[in-house]
Design a protein around this motif. Structure first.
Motif, PDB file in Angstrom:
ATOM      1  N   TYR A  49       0.833  -1.201   0.000  1.00  0.00           N
ATOM      2  CA  TYR A  49       0.000   0.000   0.000  1.00  0.00           C
ATOM      3  C   TYR A  49       0.871   1.255   0.000  1.00  0.00           C
ATOM      4  O   TYR A  49       0.639   2.182  -0.764  1.00  0.00           O
ATOM      5  N   LYS A  50       1.873   1.269   0.863  1.00  0.00           N
ATOM      6  CA  LYS A  50       2.756   2.434   0.954  1.00  0.00           C
ATOM      7  C   LYS A  50       3.497   2.656  -0.358  1.00  0.00           C
ATOM      8  O   LYS A  50       3.651   3.798  -0.805  1.00  0.00           O
ATOM      9  N   LEU A  51       3.944   1.578  -0.972  1.00  0.00           N
ATOM     10  CA  LEU A  51       4.651   1.679  -2.248  1.00  0.00           C
ATOM     11  C   LEU A  51       3.726   2.247  -3.332  1.00  0.00           C
ATOM     12  O   LEU A  51       4.105   3.156  -4.064  1.00  0.00           O
ATOM     13  N   GLU A  52       2.518   1.724  -3.405  1.00  0.00           N
ATOM     14  CA  GLU A  52       1.553   2.173  -4.415  1.00  0.00           C
ATOM     15  C   GLU A  52       1.128   3.625  -4.215  1.00  0.00           C
ATOM     16  O   GLU A  52       0.746   4.299  -5.167  1.00  0.00           O
ATOM     17  N   ASN A  53       1.182   4.088  -2.973  1.00  0.00           N
ATOM     18  CA  ASN A  53       0.703   5.428  -2.652  1.00  0.00           C
ATOM     19  C   ASN A  53       1.816   6.415  -2.319  1.00  0.00           C
ATOM     20  O   ASN A  53       1.544   7.523  -1.857  1.00  0.00           O
ATOM     21  N   GLY A  54       3.052   6.012  -2.559  1.00  0.00           N
ATOM     22  CA  GLY A  54       4.185   6.901  -2.346  1.00  0.00           C
ATOM     23  C   GLY A  54       4.386   7.330  -0.900  1.00  0.00           C
ATOM     24  O   GLY A  54       4.860   8.429  -0.634  1.00  0.00           O
ATOM     25  N   LEU A  55       4.047   6.447   0.025  1.00  0.00           N
ATOM     26  CA  LEU A  55       4.191   6.770   1.445  1.00  0.00           C
ATOM     27  C   LEU A  55       5.512   6.221   1.985  1.00  0.00           C
ATOM     28  O   LEU A  55       5.989   5.174   1.530  1.00  0.00           O
ATOM     29  N   PRO A  56       6.091   6.890   2.964  1.00  0.00           N
ATOM     30  CA  PRO A  56       7.331   6.387   3.569  1.00  0.00           C
ATOM     31  C   PRO A  56       7.050   5.191   4.472  1.00  0.00           C
ATOM     32  O   PRO A  56       5.927   5.006   4.945  1.00  0.00           O
ATOM     33  N   VAL A  57       8.070   4.413   4.708  1.00  0.00           N
ATOM     34  CA  VAL A  57       7.932   3.267   5.610  1.00  0.00           C
ATOM     35  C   VAL A  57       7.624   3.748   7.023  1.00  0.00           C
ATOM     36  O   VAL A  57       6.706   3.246   7.669  1.00  0.00           O
ATOM     37  N   LEU A  58       8.358   4.723   7.506  1.00  0.00           N
ATOM     38  CA  LEU A  58       8.207   5.176   8.891  1.00  0.00           C
ATOM     39  C   LEU A  58       7.085   6.189   9.022  1.00  0.00           C
ATOM     40  O   LEU A  58       7.055   7.212   8.324  1.00  0.00           O
ATOM     41  N   ASP A  59       6.154   5.890   9.919  1.00  0.00           N
ATOM     42  CA  ASP A  59       5.095   6.816  10.320  1.00  0.00           C
ATOM     43  C   ASP A  59       5.261   7.000  11.831  1.00  0.00           C
ATOM     44  O   ASP A  59       4.732   6.229  12.629  1.00  0.00           O
ATOM     45  N   GLU A  60       6.043   8.019  12.187  1.00  0.00           N
ATOM     46  CA  GLU A  60       6.408   8.210  13.594  1.00  0.00           C
ATOM     47  C   GLU A  60       5.191   8.368  14.498  1.00  0.00           C
ATOM     48  O   GLU A  60       5.160   7.817  15.600  1.00  0.00           O
ATOM     49  N   ALA A  61       4.194   9.115  14.046  1.00  0.00           N
ATOM     50  CA  ALA A  61       3.000   9.329  14.872  1.00  0.00           C
ATOM     51  C   ALA A  61       2.286   8.008  15.132  1.00  0.00           C
ATOM     52  O   ALA A  61       1.859   7.726  16.261  1.00  0.00           O
ATOM     53  N   ARG A  62       2.163   7.189  14.107  1.00  0.00           N
ATOM     54  CA  ARG A  62       1.500   5.883  14.253  1.00  0.00           C
ATOM     55  C   ARG A  62       2.286   4.990  15.204  1.00  0.00           C
ATOM     56  O   ARG A  62       1.711   4.307  16.057  1.00  0.00           O
TER      57      ARG A  62
END
Length: 92
Positions: free
Chosen positions: A34-47
């Protein structure tokens, strides 16, 4: 209680923990896609901080810090797994 009985219980728990961690990595693989398809970084510090706070809240007060640290390692392993999968996808 006999030491051998306690060790058998630990062995049984370890098998269950490994199976659950493997399942967790399977879900992390879905998240990596999902992250790859949506250009999101691996690390989500808040999460991650939200997750660690929730984990500590599930623990007994005397184990919260220790198990929070253990879970921090689990989150780091999940990030490493996601990074590896995302890098492999870039190479395809």
């Amino acid at each position: 209680m006999e030491l051998s009985r306690s060790r058998e219980q630990i062995d049984s728990l370890d098998r269950q923990i490994v199976a659950l961690l493997e399942q967790r990595l399977d879900v992390a693989e879905d998240i990596a896609r999902y992250k790859l398809e949506n250009g999101l970084p691996v690390l989500d510090e808040a999460r991650e901080e939200e997750k660690l706070t929730a984990i500590r809240a599930m623990c007994r007060p005397e184990t919260a810090t220790l198990l929070g640290d253990v879970y921090g390692r689990i989150l780091a392993a999940s990030r490493a797994w996601q990074t590896r999968l995302m890098e492999q996808s870039h190479g395809e």
